[in-house]
Structure formats: C-alpha cells, structure tokens
Design a protein around this motif. Structure first.
Motif, PDB file in Angstrom:
ATOM      1  N   LEU A  76      -1.112   4.679   6.048  1.00  0.00           N
ATOM      2  CA  LEU A  76      -1.198   5.277   7.382  1.00  0.00           C
ATOM      3  C   LEU A  76      -2.596   5.728   7.711  1.00  0.00           C
ATOM      4  N   THR A  77      -3.223   6.449   6.773  1.00  0.00           N
ATOM      5  CA  THR A  77      -4.495   7.055   7.131  1.00  0.00           C
ATOM      6  C   THR A  77      -5.651   6.062   7.066  1.00  0.00           C
ATOM      7  N   GLU A  78      -5.612   5.160   6.071  1.00  0.00           N
ATOM      8  CA  GLU A  78      -6.759   4.256   5.919  1.00  0.00           C
ATOM      9  C   GLU A  78      -6.598   2.966   6.723  1.00  0.00           C
ATOM     10  N   SER A  94       0.828  -1.183   0.000  1.00  0.00           N
ATOM     11  CA  SER A  94       0.000   0.000   0.000  1.00  0.00           C
ATOM     12  C   SER A  94       0.874   1.249   0.000  1.00  0.00           C
ATOM     13  N   GLU A  95       0.397   2.243  -0.708  1.00  0.00           N
ATOM     14  CA  GLU A  95       1.123   3.496  -0.758  1.00  0.00           C
ATOM     15  C   GLU A  95       1.115   4.131   0.640  1.00  0.00           C
ATOM     16  N   TRP A  96       2.210   4.764   1.064  1.00  0.00           N
ATOM     17  CA  TRP A  96       2.383   5.202   2.459  1.00  0.00           C
ATOM     18  C   TRP A  96       1.214   5.993   3.019  1.00  0.00           C
ATOM     19  N   SER A  97       0.878   7.050   2.302  1.00  0.00           N
ATOM     20  CA  SER A  97      -0.134   7.945   2.839  1.00  0.00           C
ATOM     21  C   SER A  97      -1.452   7.206   3.053  1.00  0.00           C
ATOM     22  N   VAL A  98      -1.811   6.375   2.074  1.00  0.00           N
ATOM     23  CA  VAL A  98      -3.042   5.588   2.193  1.00  0.00           C
ATOM     24  C   VAL A  98      -2.905   4.582   3.337  1.00  0.00           C
ATOM     25  N   PHE A 143      -1.408   0.466  17.717  1.00  0.00           N
ATOM     26  CA  PHE A 143      -2.491   0.221  16.763  1.00  0.00           C
ATOM     27  C   PHE A 143      -2.901  -1.244  16.719  1.00  0.00           C
ATOM     28  N   ILE A 163      -3.616   1.957   9.147  1.00  0.00           N
ATOM     29  CA  ILE A 163      -3.053   2.003  10.492  1.00  0.00           C
ATOM     30  C   ILE A 163      -3.923   2.855  11.427  1.00  0.00           C
ATOM     31  N   ASP A 164      -4.142   4.116  11.040  1.00  0.00           N
ATOM     32  CA  ASP A 164      -4.859   5.018  11.931  1.00  0.00           C
ATOM     33  C   ASP A 164      -6.266   4.502  12.247  1.00  0.00           C
ATOM     34  N   GLU A 176      -7.485   6.234  17.870  1.00  0.00           N
ATOM     35  CA  GLU A 176      -7.162   6.423  16.455  1.00  0.00           C
ATOM     36  C   GLU A 176      -5.927   7.310  16.293  1.00  0.00           C
ATOM     37  N   GLY A 177      -4.998   6.822  15.518  1.00  0.00           N
ATOM     38  CA  GLY A 177      -3.798   7.616  15.244  1.00  0.00           C
ATOM     39  C   GLY A 177      -2.678   7.362  16.237  1.00  0.00           C
ATOM     40  N   GLN A 178      -2.974   6.711  17.370  1.00  0.00           N
ATOM     41  CA  GLN A 178      -1.914   6.442  18.336  1.00  0.00           C
ATOM     42  C   GLN A 178      -1.170   5.164  17.973  1.00  0.00           C
ATOM     43  N   PHE A 179      -0.041   4.948  18.652  1.00  0.00           N
ATOM     44  CA  PHE A 179       0.889   3.941  18.138  1.00  0.00           C
ATOM     45  C   PHE A 179       0.626   2.510  18.579  1.00  0.00           C
TER      46      PHE A 179
END
Lengths: 531, 325, 263
Positions: free
Chosen positions: A395-397, A389-393, A435, A399-400, A430-433
């Motif tokens: 992380l936001t979709e 998966s592309e990084w930005s996707v 996960f 992991i977060d 959400e967003g914390q490590f």
C-alpha cells in the motif's frame, strides 16, 4: 378430536423458538462500536446488535429500519426521517431522535477515530424536529446520502460522557437490534442472545455464537462433526468435498454471486499502457473462463465492469470480449509492438514488452490468477513477472506512490453504485483511490451527475453508460466476480434465497423443536449435543 | 557467583535500552507504515479521514520524539494502546498469555521427558537398528509440516475415533461446567495442540543428547570409572550424563524466550487464541506499541534465559568458573 | 561404519544436487506450464507425482525446487555455522570482557525483530535467492555460537587442554586442533536440523513476498501452497515433505560420518 387436529395443524405451521446457531469465521471482530470498525467480522456481529435508519431489503432496495419513512425535499437537499416510536435500547431506555443527532455529532467529531466521517461532512445541518423526527440538510444534492444512513445508531444516554475511542462499550455494546450482547472471548467466540422485545418480532433462534477458527481446513473438519452450523467454503470444498451423503443429509449448500470483483489495474502513466489498443489486446489475450475454471473451479462469472451483476446500475448489454490471442497480436501490432528481433518477445523501439504484476501477500486466489495471466501473456510474447508484496509495503510503497506497472487486486461491490472515488480524474493524488490515474471527461461528468439525482432511472442512465465506457477503455482488465459459497446446517428452516444473499431475514430462521440441538443451558444439567 | 548474577541483572537495563532503540529504528526504517488493513483500499473511507486518523495516533511526529514518548510511558510501565482497536497493549497481551504459556510449558516438559531418555538410549545402542530407526522417526516428525501433522491427528482422533474436540480451548458452554468438568474439558482441548507442538521438538533434543552422550562415553574417565569396577548404571548416570547435558542446558536457555512465542500456523489450525497470532497481526499492521511490547518481553526473557543457562553451566560442570580467567 | 554412512549421505545429496543442476534436462515437463484439464491429478504414469492446483507437474516442480531449496539450505547454514563457530569459540576460549561483549551481541541478535530487518534489507536490495541465503545465514547463527561456547567453556578446563597450555601451545592451535574438533558434535546436529530449518524459513519468507517469486518453485513454497488442497490432494504435501526429509537424512549421515572421521 377437532381441537386436537386444530392444535397439531397450528404446531406444524408455527415456527418454534429456541436453539442456537454456531457460525464459524476466520477472523475475530475488532471493535463493536460500528462507527469505529470497518472489518467484516465486526460489521457482521454489530449488524445483529444495532440498527441504522435505513437498510437494504432482499432485492437490494433501501427500506426503513429505525426510520419508518422519509421525505426528500427542497430539490434533493433535505431528507426528513420519521422514526419508529416503539423502539427500546437493550437496557430498556427509549430510542429517540437525540440518539441520531448524537451519532451524527460523533461521526463528524475530529477527535473520534471513525473512518466514516466523509459522507457526513456533506451535511449542512441536522435538526431534531421532535423526539421522532430528524431533518438533515445537505450542502448540495448527494444521492449516496440516503444509503449512508444505514450507519448504526449508538445510544446517547450511555456514551455521552465517554471517550468513544477508548470506551469499554466497544466490547460491551448495547443496541436496538434483534440480538443482545452476552460475552466476548477474544479470538475465541462472541455470544449474543435474542432480544425478546425486538421491534419487528422476537427472533426464533435464541442464541447466536460467533466462533473464530482462523484456518479453513479446521472449519471444514468441524463441519464434519457438526461442530459448527454455518461457514464459508472454498471452491474446492464446494465442488469436491461436500458431495458426500453426510453433507447432503446434514447441510444445505448455498452459491450466490459475491459482492466483489477481481481486476488487473494498469498504471496508465506508464507509456506501455497509455495506448487503449494495448489494454484491449491484453484483455483479448487472457481467457477469463480459463481463470474461473482453474482458480474458482467454475464457481464465478466473468466481470465486465465495476457494478454488481443483476442490479440497476449494471449494463447487461456489455458482453465480455471473446478470448482471441490472434486479435490481441493484431492490436499490439497496430500499436507498434512486434517481434522484430525474433527472440520470441514483442518489442517496440528496441525495448521488449515486459512488466511486473504486483499483488498482495496472503491471497492464494490472486496469486494463481497472476500466474495464469503471466503464462497466457507469455504465449503472445509479453514477458510478465509476478511479485507478491506484504500488505503494508504494497500500500505505502506501490499503490500510494503509484510505483507499479500493473496490480492484481479486488474491489468490493457496494450496494450503492457511486464509484466517484475510484474513477474520477480528481481522485488521482497520492493515497487516493484512482491509483491507475484514469482520466475520461465523459466519465467524470457522468460520475458527478450520478450522485446528484435521487431518481433511480436517471442514475441508471449514468452508471450504465460509465460501465460501457470503462469496458471499452479497459483501465482495468476486469476478471471475475466469484461466487460466495457457504453451508448451513439443515435443521434451520425459513431461509429464503434472494439477490442480496441469505442473511437478510435471519430473525425469521427457526428450528423445529424436535431437531433443536442446543437446549436452554442449565448450570446443573449436563449439556448434551445430540448427533 | 552472587556478584556475577547481580552484575548480569544490572546489565539488562542498558541492553534493553540499546535493543529498543535499535528495534524502533529498524521498524521505522523498514518499508510500510502503520495501516489499518481494513481501512485501506476501502472506497467508503476517504484519504482525508485516514490522514486525520494518523495524526490522532501521533504518526506525524519526528522519530526521536515518538521514541522518547514511548520510553516515558514505559518508565511508568505503560506500554500504550494498540492502534488496531484502541485497547491497552498490556490487556491484549495478558488475555493471550495463559494459553500460550500453558501449551509451551507443557510441551517443553513433554519434549524433555520423552527426548532425553530416548537420546540416551540411542547413544547406548549406537549403530543398532533401534538407533537408526529412531533417527528416521525423529527426522520424520521434524520434517513433517505442522499443519499436516495437526490435520492428520485431528482426522484420526476427532473424526474417525470421535475422542477429542477439534479446535478451540474450551467447549461452548464451558462457563456452566463444574470445576472438575472444566479441567477435564481443558485437558481434552489441550491434548492435541501440546502433542503437535512437541513432536517437532523431539528431534533436536534427542539428537543433541545422543551426540553428547556418545562423546562422553568415549572419555578416559569413563574407562577409569569402569576399571574401578563401578556399576554400569553409576558410570552412565553419574559420570557420563553429567558431562553430556551441557548443550541441553543451552537449548533450555534458548527455549525460554520461546515460552512467549507461538507459531501462527499452529495457533490458526487449532483455533487457539494465543500470542503468536497477536504479534503476527501487530507485525503486518505495524502496530508499533504492540511490537515494542513484544520486543521488550522477548528481550527480558532472552537475557534471563541466557543468564540461567550460564549459571547452570557452572552447576552441572564445576570446572566452569565465571568472573575470572 | 563411519565411512559407509558418509558415502551413503554423499550419495543422497549428490543425486539431489545433480538433479537440481540438470533440472531442465531431467524434468519431464515445464514446471510452470498450466493445464486446466489436469488440475490436482493424482500420481499416474503421465505425471509420476501428480499435479498441483494449476495443473503443473509436481515432479518437475520438485526437481526445479531442489535448486532453490538445496542451495538455500547449504549456503545459509554454511554462513550461520561459520559465524557461530568463530564467535562461540573465541567467546568461550578467551572469556572475560571478550566473552561478555560477544554474548551481549548474541543477546541483541536474539531479541532483534528479524522480520523488519529482512523487510528493510529486501526493500533495499530486492528479493533474490542470493539475498535470502545471506539473510537467513546472518540471522540464525546465535544458537550455534552459544552451543560452541558452552562446550569450549567445559573443554578448556580438561586435563589435555591444560597440558597443551603447559607446553606452550598457541591459542589458535589449541582452538583449531583440540577445542573445535571436540566440540563439533552438537554443531553437526545443529547444522543438520538447520538445513531443514532454512528450507522452511525460505517458504515463510516467500509467503510474505520476501522470498523467491512465483512461478519459481521451492520445496517450501510448494508445501505452503499444498495446505489448501490437502483434503483432496495428499501428494502435493507428501512429496516435497519427503524430499526435505531425505535431504535431512542425507546431511545427517554425512555429519555422523565426518564426526567419526575427525573424532
């Protein structure tokens, strides 16, 4: 005659000044204000220009840097730093406690785009006692505080009236460190020159040139013409391409454990992974040595927990589990997973055991690891898909939002073992490590205790126990700690291998006069590279 | 013709608005949001800090407000600041522009200088060994991966022969060189990049040229011209060629936005600080201001390129008229 | 001459297609079987084309990869040529407002940040081979459209078209019978090169996690993976590269043969 002898003996002993080191790296720095940057290239370059109050020595112990010494008082609530008195900024201005105070103010200023505010929010007050003494009072005892003062100190007299976020200082920094900034050509090179008045001593190497070469194959070609002096290697290059007479003659190779580990994290909210026996079974079913053999060509070690091997927090008694697919099958059977319909895949209550491993794009090593795990779990009847998966996707979709079954990722292994943010049950929002949503009361308690003590022996007990619990419970499948592989041109002398790596005594490196390659540059003389 | 050009130029403005609105929407709707790659998953950096940084950047405002803000800045020719390092977008683009333009223009010239005559020659010798061997060579260069060609040539020219520097655009002590030596140094560094970025382009241009030339040579007027007793050279270069260059004009028009482009693999291999890597990074980080600046630049160049192509059609083929049926 | 080329081209593509269809029967190994002892082995009797960084048989991966790469090349280019042909022909033939509208649409498509479009579409529909073919096709037709339009702009003023008009032939007859066959040359070149283009675009998308997912091989992603091992294993780069080259040549022969037949 006697005088001559004496002179030549002295020459053989003393280090020579001069020459330059050309270091190749795949990424450019972003911002040389250390408060604003968190990428590796920026810290590498800024690390030579700036100093913190403390730093790590070769054995990964904290020692003074701009601070000569410190006292911890009032039940671990107060740290008093005594600063060095002979330190000058590169522009000749005198360094003082006011610079420390200024740095602190910028770190907690909500308008400054610094990501490092967290550790400094815990400070109740910071007082300048005199020009060379700073008293820091914490709201509660916080052991990682001391290492947080490794943060570089920035000059008040130059930045007082500047907006740090947009200041030109980010590309023309002035610090107190062993090297002074000279020039920066974006995505090309950064050049530093030695600071003759550095408070420890003048560095022997006159120039430091940081070259950006984004492609590892190109760096390797540059090495073959001695165009760069220092670079990282891939396992393949290390094992199969650098055993030539050329490399043996002109380069020294280094292999040290790196400060990072790779793991497979399970989403513990997923019912498939909530049973500890299932996670243990997966750990038995995957041969970490095979992964290390294929992906790292043997250049790495099996990881058993989130601490840097050979440091005090690491528990040497936690041995890696053996590769045992039979045991894996038994454990899975105990947990209710068996191939009841004889289709080759394990199932439970009519549902096959299948899941997806997601990993980030652009990391070939992880992609290989994922495919090996996929293959080995297929052998015991678990159907795994791999998604890049592309990084930005990612992380936001994924992991977060905790929208994943298993992720293949890596964490850095910091020198400070406190990993409250990663494993404490309060860090699962959400967003914390945390996960993977790991929850364990004992671990929670130990994590809280671990950051209250400054005494290493007491902390050691906490972290070694956490290490043990985490390996038993397997919220992650810990996979490997890769070795950091690098080469350095053989003309550089004075390198001392240590647990922390080789760069810690960079200012003591030197090149014998006869072997120096980059002479002092004179605009009128042709600049000669001798091979 | 003039009114046609003016009308087309004026047309660029509403188009630009349309394209930016659409692009803004799609970028915002696509999954993923601006992330500092180096911040994310860094346990030293807390969630609260990241949220605060997002707020400082204005990512929490509604979509249309963000767009209007951006447009307001643009009307003053302000593209905003890049969110990865806080520097003005314009400054970041301008420092990358010269290298990228130089390489792209040189290689475009090189492609046409080699591939046009080559294509014509193939057409004139259609079906011969020369024609077939050329096709094979062209396709070989086209199909060979850039990184492979680049690394192979580096190995040959730089290591085995020791003639050229491997990577970068200038020597380490470039700034101390006298001007003539600077020029020489730049030339030595640019040679391989220009060569490699041209090789793949030969196939397209030469094959188009060949195909059209064959077509043109079979037209009745060529037979007429020959029958009139004109020399073969006049027939080929005056009559056939003129009719065969149309697709080439289209290709030139389509290549103009490419002048600002760059491939990430190519730039990485040669360690060229070009614009391709800048925009790639902007895309992966969702660095909105930088991406939108790219959209605007590419849009303007695309429309100019197409306008130039349309005007050139009328010039090379006077039968084509605009403005009326 | 023309039919010989056509035959030869069909033969190449036919063999590749057959191999792709019969992959499980003809490939010597399981393309995802990992072998620690056999990493990066050069071509030998056991592994005709050698092995890759995970010890997988390269020949088997190239055979399986043909499934993805050939179908992406064919279908994506088919879509793109079809759209380009229609838009280009209509735009060039009718001119005026229709031409302006279509060409401005082409401009928009050319300027559009395709990366985000693909990202959005794959996020909604999921990354699948089928979606990728469609997306590549839908985002790559603009060049074809402009090429066709230019040809038609020029052709429609020629004497034989004017003559057709004079005798009252319908527009569709003129476009289909006269204009398109005469404008087909550049389109054939465009399509041939486009096939290789699509195969490489797929590898770029796979690299970003938007294409086929591992361990499924495609020629493009084998090539991408080969980069880091190029220094010790030339075969991983050369063989998929050769497969792509042969495919382009095959399609080129077909295109030229067809052109001879039509023209």
């Amino acid at each position: 005659m006697a005088v001559f002898l004496f002179l030549s003996a002295a020459a053989a002993l003393a280090e020579d000044y001069g020459d330059a080191i050309v270091s190749a790296s795949i990424g450019d720095a972003r911002n040389l204000i250390p408060l604003l940057a968190s990428d590796v290239p920026s810290s590498e370059v800024a690390g030579l220009i700036f100093n913190g109050l403390v730093k790590y020595d070769k054995d990964v112990n904290l020692i003074g840097d701009l601070a000569e010494s410190w006292e911890i008082r009032d039940h671990n609530l107060v740290i008093i730093f005594h600063l060095r008195k002979n330190v000058l900024w590169h522009d000749g201005h005198r360094f003082s406690a006011h610079d420390v105070e200024f740095t602190y103010q910028k770190l907690i200023d909500p308008k400054v785009k610094t990501p490092y505010g967290g550790d400094f929010e815990r400070i109740k007050s910071l007082e300048v006692i005199d020009d060379y003494t700073v008293k820091v009072t914490y709201k509660e005892p916080f052991a990682p505080a001391l290492s947080s003062w490794g943060m570089s100190v920035i000059p008040r007299h130059l930045l007082e009236r500047e907006d740090l976020n947009t200041s030109r200082f980010s590309r023309h920094p002035i610090g107190t460190g062993p090297y002074k900034f000279k020039s920066w050509r974006t995505q090309e090179k950064i050049e530093l020159v030695s600071n003759h008045g550095y408070f420890e001593h003048r560095p022997y190497i006159d120039r430091y040139i940081y070259r950006v070469i984004p492609d590892e194959s190109t760096i390797f070609l540059e090495l073959q013409t001695q165009g760069v002096d220092s670079a990282g290697l891939s396992p393949l290059q290390y094992t199969r391409q650098t055993d030539t007479p050329f490399f043996k003659k002109y380069y020294q190779k280094f292999r040290l454990p790196s400060f990072a580990y790779t793991y497979l994290g399970y989403n513990l909210r997923d019912p498939k992974f909530s049973d500890k026996r299932v996670r243990q079974a997966l750990n038995y079913a995957v041969d970490k040595n095979e992964i290390i053999g294929i992906v790292l060509l043997g250049l790495g070690r099996v990881c058993t927990g989130p601490y840097l091997p050979d440091t005090w927090a690491y528990n040497p008694k936690v041995g890696p589990a053996a590769f045992d697919p039979q045991k894996a099958r038994e454990l899975l059977k105990e947990a209710g997973w068996a191939d009841s319909d004889n289709d080759g895949w394990l199932d439970k209550e009519g549902k096959a055991f299948e899941f997806t491993i997601i990993t980030n794009q652009g990391n070939e090593e992880r992609l290989k690891v994922a495919q090996i795990i996929q293959r080995r779990l297929k052998d015991i009847g678990i159907k795994v898909s791999v998604r890049v998966s592309e990084w930005s996707v990612f992380l936001t979709e994924n992991i977060d939002k905790r929208n994943f079954e298993a992720v293949l990722l890596g964490w850095a292994l910091p020198r400070e073992p406190d990993n409250y943010d990663i494993f404490h049950s309060s860090k699962t929002a959400e967003g914390q490590f945390n996960f993977v949503t790991y929850k364990n009361e004992e671990v929670d308690r130990l994590l809280t205790e671990g950051r209250r003590y400054f005494d290493v022996e007491k902390r050691k007990a906490c972290y070694q126990r956490i290490h043990e619990i985490l390996y038993e419970e397997q919220p992650y499948m810990f996979i490997y700690v890769p070795d950091g592989l690098s080469v350095l041109h053989s003309r550089f002398k004075g390198i001392r291998l240590a647990p922390i790596g080789i760069g810690y005594n960079f200012i003591d490196w030197w090149v014998p006069l006869a072997e120096q390659k980059y002479k002092v540059v004179n605009p009128n003389s042709k600049f000669k590279i001798s091979n | 013709m003039l009114t046609y050009i003016v009308r087309r130029l004026l047309g660029i403005i509403p188009m630009l608005l349309g394209i930016t609105v659409l692009s803004f929407l799609v970028i915002k709707l696509a999954p993923g949001k601006p992330v500092m790659l180096q911040y994310s998953l860094n346990p030293k950096i807390s969630l609260e800090e990241i949220r605060r940084l997002e707020k400082l950047e204005g990512f929490d405002k509604p979509l249309h407000i963000q767009y209007l803000n951006w447009l307001k800045n643009l009307s003053r020719f302000n593209f905003g600041r890049s969110f990865s390092d806080g520097r003005p977008v314009t400054e970041k683009i301008i420092e990358r522009l010269p290298v990228t333009l130089a390489i792209n223009i040189l290689s475009l010239l090189f492609i046409f200088a080699i591939a046009l005559p080559w294509g014509i020659k193939c057409a004139l010798k259609e079906g011969t060994f020369f024609d077939n061997a050329s096709a094979l060579t062209m396709f070989l260069l086209f199909a060979a991966p850039t990184f492979w060609l680049a690394l192979l040539l580096m190995q040959l020219f730089c290591i085995n022969l020791g003639l050229l520097p491997i990577s970068g655009i200038a020597s380490l002590d470039f700034e101390y060189f006298p001007w003539w030596k600077k020029l020489w140094d730049l030339g030595r560094h640019m040679f391989l990049p220009v060569l490699v970025s041209s090789l793949g382009g030969f196939a397209g241009v030469s094959r188009y040229m060949r195909s059209n030339m064959i077509e043109a040579m079979n037209q009745p007027y060529i037979y007429t011209a020959r029958a009139k007793g004109l020399s073969e050279a006049t027939v080929i270069y005056k009559h056939a060629l003129r009719n065969a260059v149309l697709p080439i004009v289209t290709i030139i028009g389509l290549s103009i936005p490419g002048l600002l482009g760059g491939s990430i693999i190519f730039e990485s291999i040669f360690a060229i600080p070009g614009i391709g890597r800048l925009f790639y990074e902007a895309a992966t980080m969702r660095d909105l201001n930088l991406i939108m600046a790219e959209v605007v630049l590419v849009a303007i160049l695309t429309m100019l390129g197409n306008l130039i192509a349309d005007i050139a059609y009328a010039y090379v083929d006077p039968r084509i008229r605009y403005g009326k049926r | 001459m023309g039919s010989k080329r056509l035959l030869f081209g069909c033969l190449i593509i036919g063999i590749f297609s057959l191999l792709a269809i019969a992959a499980p029967l003809v490939s010597p190994y399981d393309p995802s079987s990992i072998d620690q002892a056999g990493l990066l082995m050069p071509p030998s009797a056991r592994h005709l084309l050698g092995t890759d960084g995970l010890g997988r048989d390269l020949l088997s991966r190239i055979i399986y990869g043909a499934r993805i790469s050939l179908s992406i090349g064919l279908i994506a280019v088919g879509i793109s040529v079809a759209i380009g042909l229609v838009f280009g022909a209509v735009s060039g033939f009718y001119g005026g407002l229709i031409d302006s509208l279509i060409m401005r649409f082409v401009d928009i498509m050319l300027c559009f940040p395709t990366f985000y479009l693909i990202l959005a579409v794959t996020a909604i529909l999921g990354p699948s081979i089928f979606n990728i073919m469609i997306i590549i096709g839908l985002t790559s037709w603009m060049g074809t459209a402009r090429l066709i339009r230019a040809e038609i702009l020029s052709l429609k003023e020629r004497e034989f078209i004017q003559a057709e008009r004079a005798i009252g032939a319908s527009s569709s007859r003129i476009i289909l019978r006269h204009l398109i066959p005469n404008a087909i040359g550049p389109v054939m070149v465009n399509a041939t090169l486009g096939i290789a283009g699509a195969i490489l675009v797929e590898s770029g998308l796979s690299f970003l996690g938007l294409g086929v997912q591992p361990p499924t091989p495609s020629w493009g992603n084998i090539l991408i993976e080969s980069k880091s091992t190029l220094g010790v294993a030339w075969w991983i780069t050369v063989f998929p590269g050769a497969a792509i080259l042969t495919t382009i040549l095959g399609f080129n022969f077909i295109a030229e043969g067809l052109k001879k037949k039509i023209g």
